[in-house]
Design an enzyme around this catalytic site. Structure first.
Site, PDB file in Angstrom:
ATOM      1  N   ALA A  67       0.154 -28.905 -24.879  1.00  0.00           N
ATOM      2  CA  ALA A  67      -1.064 -28.252 -25.341  1.00  0.00           C
ATOM      3  C   ALA A  67      -0.639 -27.244 -26.409  1.00  0.00           C
ATOM      4  O   ALA A  67       0.511 -26.800 -26.418  1.00  0.00           O
ATOM      5  CB  ALA A  67      -1.736 -27.535 -24.181  1.00  0.00           C
ATOM      6  N   GLY A 112       1.498 -31.068 -21.790  1.00  0.00           N
ATOM      7  CA  GLY A 112       0.368 -31.965 -22.027  1.00  0.00           C
ATOM      8  C   GLY A 112       0.771 -33.257 -22.731  1.00  0.00           C
ATOM      9  O   GLY A 112       0.070 -34.274 -22.627  1.00  0.00           O
ATOM     10  N   GLU A 115       1.992 -35.432 -20.025  1.00  0.00           N
ATOM     11  CA  GLU A 115       0.785 -35.812 -19.270  1.00  0.00           C
ATOM     12  C   GLU A 115      -0.005 -36.898 -20.003  1.00  0.00           C
ATOM     13  O   GLU A 115      -0.552 -37.813 -19.382  1.00  0.00           O
ATOM     14  CB  GLU A 115      -0.076 -34.568 -19.026  1.00  0.00           C
TER      15      GLU A 115
END
Ligand code: CO8
Length: 261
Positions: A67, A112, A115
């Site tokens: 992120a 992220g 992910e």
């Protein structure tokens, strides 16, 4: 479909390559990039021309470095919860897509980014790729499904080790623990293998392919509570001094001093 922070093209008929392209931030996922990805995935669901997808990152250094920490550092708990829940829905759409999606991991896949790769159906990595969930270093936890999908892929013990230490692992280690399907030498090899795997899958019955994905994912639906626990815990951590310290330390390029407050 031209889109800021993305390149999309067909090298092979019906196989869409989607490249996350924010190289100055190592392809980190800010809000605008997540919105763009949402539009691309919606188009993938609807467009009959697209039958398989390769998702990759721009350049040789990063798939997606996580992120966007600068954006993340100023979120309050309510904003964080909304963003986590919205991104959970997007990554679930990727995971549930009836068309096969391969993550082609060409470099750092952190936070992220790891992910995102795990939300795809399979992962192929280059030798120089690195994987990790370093969120604890920032005073937070994985928030885009990592607490659930990493555990599903590699088992609880290894998942806890990776999430508690925040350590990065090599592509070779990621293959050993089942986080990636294949490791290849070069970027070109990665794209060739992803294309040939998708070509083989696309020669099968598309309805059967879609039902395999649906059936496998149905076996994990009991973990819905895990995702909401992840979202609540992520949001709660954004109210702590450690979250401010962890993200500020990254931005100021120094080590964090956590106080447990
Ligand atoms: N966000 C924003 N910018 C980033 C990020 C990121 N995740 N990663 C790298 N960048 C930027 C750097 O700030 C730097 O920018 P600048 O040149 O302007 O200073 C540029 O990209 C290049 O990075 P480095 O100079 O740091 O490159 P190095 O080769 O020295 O290091 C690393 C590469 C090891 C990948 C390093 O950049 C790094 O540690 N990045 C952060 C990795 C990380 O911690 N990722 C997890 C982020 S948190 C997360 O993903 C939570 C998911 C859930 C969010 C829920 C939201 C509500």
């Amino acid at each position: 479909m031209p889109m800021k922070n993305f390149r999309t093209h067909y090298d092979t008929p019906h196989i869409l390559t989607v490249t996350v392209s924010r190289p100055a931030a190592l392809n980190a996922l800010d809000n605008e990039t997540l919105d763009g990805l949402r539009e691309i995935i919606q188009e993938v669901y609807q467009n009959d021309e697209t039958r398989g997808i390769i998702l990759t990152g721009e350049g040789e250094k990063a798939f997606v470095a996580g992120a966007d920490i600068k954006e993340l550092s100023v979120l309050n708990a309510q904003e964080a919860l909304a963003l986590v829940e919205k991104t959970h829905r997007l990554f679930k759409q990727i995971e549930d897509c009836p068309k096969p999606i391969i993550a082609a991991v060409n470099g750092f896949a952190l936070g992220g980014g790891c992910e995102l790769a795990m939300a795809c159906h399979m992962r192929i990595a280059t030798e120089n790729a690195k994987f990790g969930q370093p969120e604890v270093t920032l005073g937070i936890i994985p928030g885009y499904g990592g607490t659930q999908r990493l555990t599903q892929l590699v088992g609880r013990g290894k998942a806890l080790e990776l999430m508690l230490t925040g350590d990065m692992i090599t592509a070779a280690e990621a293959k050993t623990i089942g986080l990636v399907n294949h490791v290849v030498a070069t970027h070109a090899d990665m794209m060739t293998l992803a294309t040939s795997m998708l070509t083989r899958i696309l020669s099968k019955g598309p309805l059967a392919v879609a039902r395999v994905i649906q059936s496998v994912n149905a076996g994990y639906s009991f973990e819905a509570d895990g995702y909401s626990a992840e979202a609540r815990n992520f949001a709660a951590l954004t109210t702590t001094a450690d979250f401010k310290e962890g993200t500020t330390a990254f931005i100021e390029k120094r080590k964090p001093n956590f106080t447990g407050k």
